[in-house]
Design an enzyme around this catalytic site. Structure first.
Site, PDB file in Angstrom:
ATOM      1  N   GLY A  15       0.837  -1.211   0.000  1.00 29.89           N
ATOM      2  CA  GLY A  15       0.000   0.000   0.000  1.00 29.89           C
ATOM      3  C   GLY A  15       0.867   1.254   0.000  1.00 29.89           C
ATOM      4  O   GLY A  15       1.870   1.310   0.693  1.00 29.89           O
ATOM      5  N   ARG A  76       0.997  -4.966  -5.575  1.00 29.89           N
ATOM      6  CA  ARG A  76       1.135  -6.226  -4.852  1.00 29.89           C
ATOM      7  C   ARG A  76       1.417  -7.262  -5.927  1.00 29.89           C
ATOM      8  O   ARG A  76       0.784  -7.266  -6.974  1.00 29.89           O
ATOM      9  CB  ARG A  76      -0.129  -6.513  -4.053  1.00 29.89           C
ATOM     10  CG  ARG A  76      -0.346  -5.441  -2.988  1.00 29.89           C
ATOM     11  CD  ARG A  76      -1.360  -5.824  -1.939  1.00 29.89           C
ATOM     12  NE  ARG A  76      -1.245  -4.963  -0.779  1.00 29.89           N
ATOM     13  CZ  ARG A  76      -2.058  -3.916  -0.525  1.00 29.89           C
ATOM     14  NH1 ARG A  76      -3.044  -3.622  -1.333  1.00 29.89           N
ATOM     15  NH2 ARG A  76      -1.872  -3.188   0.561  1.00 29.89           N
ATOM     16  N   ASP A 107       4.994  -4.515   6.169  1.00 33.11           N
ATOM     17  CA  ASP A 107       5.560  -5.780   6.652  1.00 33.11           C
ATOM     18  C   ASP A 107       5.576  -6.864   5.572  1.00 33.11           C
ATOM     19  O   ASP A 107       6.511  -7.666   5.510  1.00 33.11           O
ATOM     20  CB  ASP A 107       4.840  -6.263   7.922  1.00 33.11           C
ATOM     21  CG  ASP A 107       3.364  -6.501   7.717  1.00 33.11           C
ATOM     22  OD1 ASP A 107       2.798  -5.956   6.761  1.00 33.11           O
ATOM     23  OD2 ASP A 107       2.761  -7.238   8.527  1.00 33.11           O
ATOM     24  N   THR A 130       4.248   2.726   5.697  1.00 31.18           N
ATOM     25  CA  THR A 130       2.876   2.237   5.830  1.00 31.18           C
ATOM     26  C   THR A 130       2.099   3.121   6.792  1.00 31.18           C
ATOM     27  O   THR A 130       2.641   3.558   7.814  1.00 31.18           O
ATOM     28  CB  THR A 130       2.836   0.778   6.340  1.00 31.18           C
ATOM     29  OG1 THR A 130       1.502   0.452   6.735  1.00 31.18           O
ATOM     30  CG2 THR A 130       3.757   0.538   7.536  1.00 31.18           C
ATOM     31  N   ASP A 132      -0.219   2.048   8.557  1.00 27.84           N
ATOM     32  CA  ASP A 132      -0.733   1.204   9.655  1.00 27.84           C
ATOM     33  C   ASP A 132       0.160   1.221  10.910  1.00 27.84           C
ATOM     34  O   ASP A 132      -0.289   0.864  11.982  1.00 27.84           O
ATOM     35  CB  ASP A 132      -0.868  -0.253   9.189  1.00 27.84           C
ATOM     36  CG  ASP A 132      -1.772  -0.392   7.982  1.00 27.84           C
ATOM     37  OD1 ASP A 132      -2.648   0.472   7.800  1.00 27.84           O
ATOM     38  OD2 ASP A 132      -1.602  -1.366   7.221  1.00 27.84           O
ATOM     39  N   ASP A 134       2.380  -0.874  11.656  1.00 29.23           N
ATOM     40  CA  ASP A 134       2.367  -2.240  12.179  1.00 29.23           C
ATOM     41  C   ASP A 134       3.728  -2.921  12.044  1.00 29.23           C
ATOM     42  O   ASP A 134       3.831  -4.092  11.706  1.00 29.23           O
ATOM     43  CB  ASP A 134       1.281  -3.067  11.466  1.00 29.23           C
ATOM     44  CG  ASP A 134       1.453  -3.046   9.953  1.00 29.23           C
ATOM     45  OD1 ASP A 134       2.297  -2.283   9.450  1.00 29.23           O
ATOM     46  OD2 ASP A 134       0.743  -3.806   9.274  1.00 29.23           O
ATOM     47  N   ARG A 176      -5.549  -2.101   8.870  1.00 26.96           N
ATOM     48  CA  ARG A 176      -5.510  -3.553   8.645  1.00 26.96           C
ATOM     49  C   ARG A 176      -5.700  -4.269   9.983  1.00 26.96           C
ATOM     50  O   ARG A 176      -6.681  -4.024  10.646  1.00 26.96           O
ATOM     51  CB  ARG A 176      -4.205  -3.954   7.974  1.00 26.96           C
ATOM     52  CG  ARG A 176      -4.390  -5.218   7.109  1.00 26.96           C
ATOM     53  CD  ARG A 176      -3.082  -5.705   6.581  1.00 26.96           C
ATOM     54  NE  ARG A 176      -2.550  -4.828   5.572  1.00 26.96           N
ATOM     55  CZ  ARG A 176      -2.268  -5.196   4.327  1.00 26.96           C
ATOM     56  NH1 ARG A 176      -2.486  -6.414   3.943  1.00 26.96           N
ATOM     57  NH2 ARG A 176      -1.749  -4.350   3.477  1.00 26.96           N
TER      58      ARG A 176
END
Ligand code: ADP
Ligand code: F6P
Length: 327
Positions: A15, A76, A107, A130, A132, A134, A176
């Site tokens: 993303g 992707r 990740d 990202t 996120d 994460d 996510r």
């Protein structure tokens, strides 16, 4: 003795996130400063496999620091999961003499980089790009600050309507399977409840508190829900609440991809610039297969495979703050 790096490829994968362009700029200009040849790889691992690679100079990254998205585009790529796909990618790098890679992504992209560096002799350095956040081992990821600020701005606007109409609003944010965007934007907008995947929510308690407020004719309530929460996002939370609170006006708003776009904040531009610079320094110094993180305002390097370990930790203190401030 390690071979010195001379040609570096840079790509953005997974993303997109605001600040990726600032990171590309920093990587390219730092490499050029050291007399290296720099290459942009289009559409992440897909472009590596399809040989969509071009040489970059200082002008290639002019006027992009303020732009969201990524000039290298992103994708992707299923083929990269297979050794055959990674072999094609390797051959394309090899024929150009590219001997170092900077991967800007989340990740998943880091997992791909770990595989690639295990299969072949091209060192990789990761930059956490990202929204996120994460990735463990770093206080910041490129894009998170912008995404949170976008969410805060949107939620502030929704709050006006919430107050004017005495409504309950359920707002779903991205992330996510991580709850950081929800937690940060929720605290910053004074949300009464924040639902995140890292913590179980007692729905009965939440409903009781809303019923209590209803009795007191205080129907205004802001609930921020992470998309990856146990209840399955905003629409499901709204449905549960509607059933228990038939008299309340409950609206849901899913913020969606607006959180991924827009001009990066100062913080995102700054960390992208610092991380991009350090990624190239790291390759030059022979520190391979690491990602660049920031902890306590200091740059550091961790093995790429550690980025995806020990995720999902949010300290009790955060949740305590949410509860106390919402009372
Ligand atoms: P993000 O980097 O934002 O987390 P994804 O999880 O979609 O995004 O991963 C981006 C790309 O990284 C994938 O499309 C794939 O090409 C590559 N990738 C992810 N996981 C692996 C893996 N285990 N092995 C090889 N490549 C992977
Ligand atoms: O990883 C970034 C992210 O925006 C997540 O927050 C979200 O779950 C996902 O990507 C959405 O992916 P897509 O743009 O492919 O729908």
């Amino acid at each position: 003795m390690e071979k010195k790096v001379s040609k570096i490829g840079v790509l953005t994968s997974g993303g997109d996130s605001p600040g990726m362009n600032a990171a590309i700029r920093a990587v390219v200009r730092t490499g050029l400063y050291h007399g290296l040849e720099m290459f942009g790889i289009m559409r992440g691992y897909q472009g590596m496999i399809e040989d969509d690679i071009y040489q970059m100079d200082s002008r290639s990254v002019a006027n992009i620091i303020q732009r969201g998205g990524t000039i290298l585009k992103t994708a992707r790529c299923k083929e990269f999961f297979e050794l055959e796909g990674r072999q094609k990618a390797y051959n394309n790098l090899k024929k150009r003499g590219i001997d170092g890679l900077v991967i800007i992504g989340g990740d998943g992209s880091f997992r791909g980089a770990v595989k690639f560096s295990q299969d072949f002799d091209i060192p990789c350095v990761g930059l956490a790009g990202t929204i996120d956040k994460d990735i463990s081992g770093t206080d910041f990821t490129i894009g998170f600050d912008t995404a949170v600020n976008t969410a805060v701005e949107a939620i502030d606007k929704i709050r006006d309507t919430m107050d004017a109409h005495d409504r309950i609003f359920v707002i779903e944010v991205m992330g996510r399977d991580a709850g950081y965007i929800a937690l940060h934007s929720g605290i910053a907008t004074g949300a009464e409840n924040i639902l995140i995947p890292e913590r179980k929510t007692n729905m009965n308690d939440l409903i009781s508190s809303l019923l209590e407020k209803e009795r007191r004719k205080k129907l205004v309530n802001l609930i921020v829900v992470a998309e990856g929460d146990e209840f399955g996002g905003g629409n499901n939370v709204q449905a549960i609440l509607k059933e228990k609170l038939p008299n309340a006006e409950i609206r849901v708003c899913i913020l969606g991809h607006i959180q991924r776009g827009g001009s990066p904040t100062c913080i995102d531009r700054l960390i992208a610039s610092r991380m991009g610079y350090h990624a190239v320094e790291s390759l030059i110094e022979g520190r391979h297969n690491v990602f660049v993180g920031i902890l306590n305002n200091k740059m550091h390097y961790l093995p790429l495979q550690d980025a995806v370990k020990n995720k999902g930790k949010i300290s009790d203190e955060w949740m305590k703050i949410v509860k106390i401030l919402a009372s």
